[in-house]
Enzyme design. Structure first.
Site, PDB file in Angstrom:
ATOM      1  N   ASP A 254       0.156  -6.449   7.674  1.00 33.85           N
ATOM      2  CA  ASP A 254      -0.977  -6.518   6.740  1.00 33.85           C
ATOM      3  C   ASP A 254      -2.227  -5.864   7.334  1.00 33.85           C
ATOM      4  OD1 ASP A 254      -2.342  -7.182   4.449  1.00 33.85           O
ATOM      5  OD2 ASP A 254      -2.720  -9.259   5.021  1.00 33.85           O
TER       6      ASP A 254
ATOM      7  N   ASN B  52       4.389  -6.050  -4.852  1.00 33.57           N
ATOM      8  CA  ASN B  52       3.608  -4.827  -4.617  1.00 33.57           C
ATOM      9  C   ASN B  52       3.764  -3.783  -5.727  1.00 33.57           C
ATOM     10  OD1 ASN B  52       3.979  -4.815  -0.957  1.00 33.57           O
ATOM     11  ND2 ASN B  52       2.302  -5.601  -2.220  1.00 33.57           N
TER      12      ASN B  52
HETATM   13  C1  FPP Z   1      -0.060  -4.499   3.510  1.00 33.01           C
HETATM   14  O1  FPP Z   1      -1.368  -4.022   3.768  1.00 33.01           O
HETATM   15  C2  FPP Z   1       0.908  -3.444   3.727  1.00 33.01           C
HETATM   16  C3  FPP Z   1       1.742  -2.945   2.784  1.00 33.01           C
HETATM   17  C4  FPP Z   1       1.738  -3.441   1.390  1.00 33.01           C
HETATM   18  C5  FPP Z   1       2.681  -1.845   3.061  1.00 33.01           C
HETATM   19  C6  FPP Z   1       3.228  -1.757   4.446  1.00 33.01           C
HETATM   20  C7  FPP Z   1       3.665  -0.361   4.683  1.00 33.01           C
HETATM   21  C8  FPP Z   1       3.595   0.302   5.850  1.00 33.01           C
HETATM   22  C9  FPP Z   1       3.193  -0.329   7.108  1.00 33.01           C
HETATM   23  C10 FPP Z   1       3.914   1.760   5.950  1.00 33.01           C
HETATM   24  C11 FPP Z   1       5.225   2.188   5.460  1.00 33.01           C
HETATM   25  C12 FPP Z   1       6.361   1.413   5.995  1.00 33.01           C
HETATM   26  C13 FPP Z   1       7.357   1.916   6.740  1.00 33.01           C
HETATM   27  C14 FPP Z   1       8.518   1.069   7.111  1.00 33.01           C
HETATM   28  C15 FPP Z   1       7.353   3.295   7.200  1.00 33.01           C
HETATM   29  P1  FPP Z   1      -2.449  -4.043   2.587  1.00 33.01           P
HETATM   30  O2  FPP Z   1      -2.362  -2.759   1.882  1.00 33.01           O
HETATM   31  O3  FPP Z   1      -2.215  -5.260   1.739  1.00 33.01           O
HETATM   32  O4  FPP Z   1      -3.772  -4.169   3.407  1.00 33.01           O
HETATM   33  P2  FPP Z   1      -5.111  -4.911   2.954  1.00 33.01           P
HETATM   34  O5  FPP Z   1      -4.778  -6.385   2.868  1.00 33.01           O
HETATM   35  O6  FPP Z   1      -6.058  -4.605   4.075  1.00 33.01           O
HETATM   36  O7  FPP Z   1      -5.536  -4.327   1.647  1.00 33.01           O
END
Ligand code: FPP
Length: 244
Positions: free
Chosen positions: A10, A58
């Site tokens: 996250d 998501n």
């Molecule tokens: C949450 O951060 C993260 C995600 C919804 C996506 C995770 C994806 C990756 C780390 C990259 C792609 C994955 C791979 C396996 C290559 P958020 O967007 O909710 O962050 P925030 O809470 O700060 O808005």
């Protein structure tokens, strides 16, 4: 060393927003953390690493972000293919994988098949994954098996139920890490988390590299895992195991 580590990655969005960048740049930088943490886990002999890459919820994010994440996943599967195969990593996926666009599903299934014989570490991507969705699907399959007469409901126990989960072939979950300072589970591995140790790190996922990962592993090593027993019972069992 934990046998199975799960990570709720996250903080990508906040990492980007703090820099005045589009959210996708945070996800992109987050892919580098995926690579680094995977390498580190493999080197340390962690048996299974499960990464929450895209939740069932998501899909409701802005279409542009969803599309960007899907493209990142496709790029990741292409760019990491060699490293995964050369390092004896078995790639696995859990979730409603059939909902993914074909341009992600195809390279995913290909790499899954190509790496199926690898025994070094199993890297599971949780994609379109939700813990509740997994439990409902397992309940449905249990009911179907019962209707076919293959299962007696009165004899079903936790171990039997577990065999219907998407994670049925993975070792028990030992440690769950969530980055970015949030203390939530967010529908990740709900059943499997029953006796896992939880580690909440303030580091945003794009900054979560080897050092931050090692700090979480060190925390895990300080914990006494009791599984419902008393501390005295656990110590007795440990000393008996050490003598044997
Ligand atoms: C949450 O951060 C993260 C995600 C919804 C996506 C995770 C994806 C990756 C780390 C990259 C792609 C994955 C791979 C396996 C290559 P958020 O967007 O909710 O962050 P925030 O809470 O700060 O808005």
């Amino acid at each position: 060393m934990p046998r199975h580590v799960g990570i709720i990655m996250d903080g990508n969005g906040r990492w980007a927003e703090m820099r005045g960048l589009p959210r996708l740049e945070g996800h992109r930088e987050g892919s580098t953390s995926v690579r680094e943490v995977t390498r580190c886990a493999r080197r340390l002999g962690v048996g299974a690493l499960t990464l929450y890459a895209f939740s069932a919820q998501n899909w409701a994010r802005p279409a542009e972000e969803v599309a960007g994440l899907m493209e990142l996943l496709r790029d990741y599967l292409e760019s990491e293919r060699e490293e995964i195969l050369e390092n004896g990593i078995r790639l696995n996926a859990i979730g409603e994988v059939e909902r993914l666009p074909r341009y992600v599903r195809e390279p995913l299934e290909k790499l899954r098949a190509e790496s199926a014989g690898n025994e070094g570490m199993v890297l599971t991507l949780a994609l379109s994954y939700g813990g509740r969705e997994e439990l409902v699907e397992a309940a449905r399959r249990v009911a179907e098996a019962a209707c076919r007469g293959e299962l007696t409901p009165a004899r079903l126990d936790a171990k039997g139920f577990e065999s219907f989960l998407w994670t049925h072939e993975l070792p028990a979950l030992d440690l769950v890490i969530r980055t970015s300072g949030e203390a939530r589970i967010s529908n990740f591995l709900l059943w499997q988390m029953a006796y896992a140790e939880l580690c909440f790190s303030d580091v945003l996922w794009p900054d979560f590299r080897t050092e931050a990962f090692l700090r979480c592993l060190a925390q895990y090593q300080q914990r006494e895992r009791r599984f419902g027993l008393t501390s005295a019972q656990v110590k007795r069992e440990d000393s008996q195991r050490a003598k044997a």
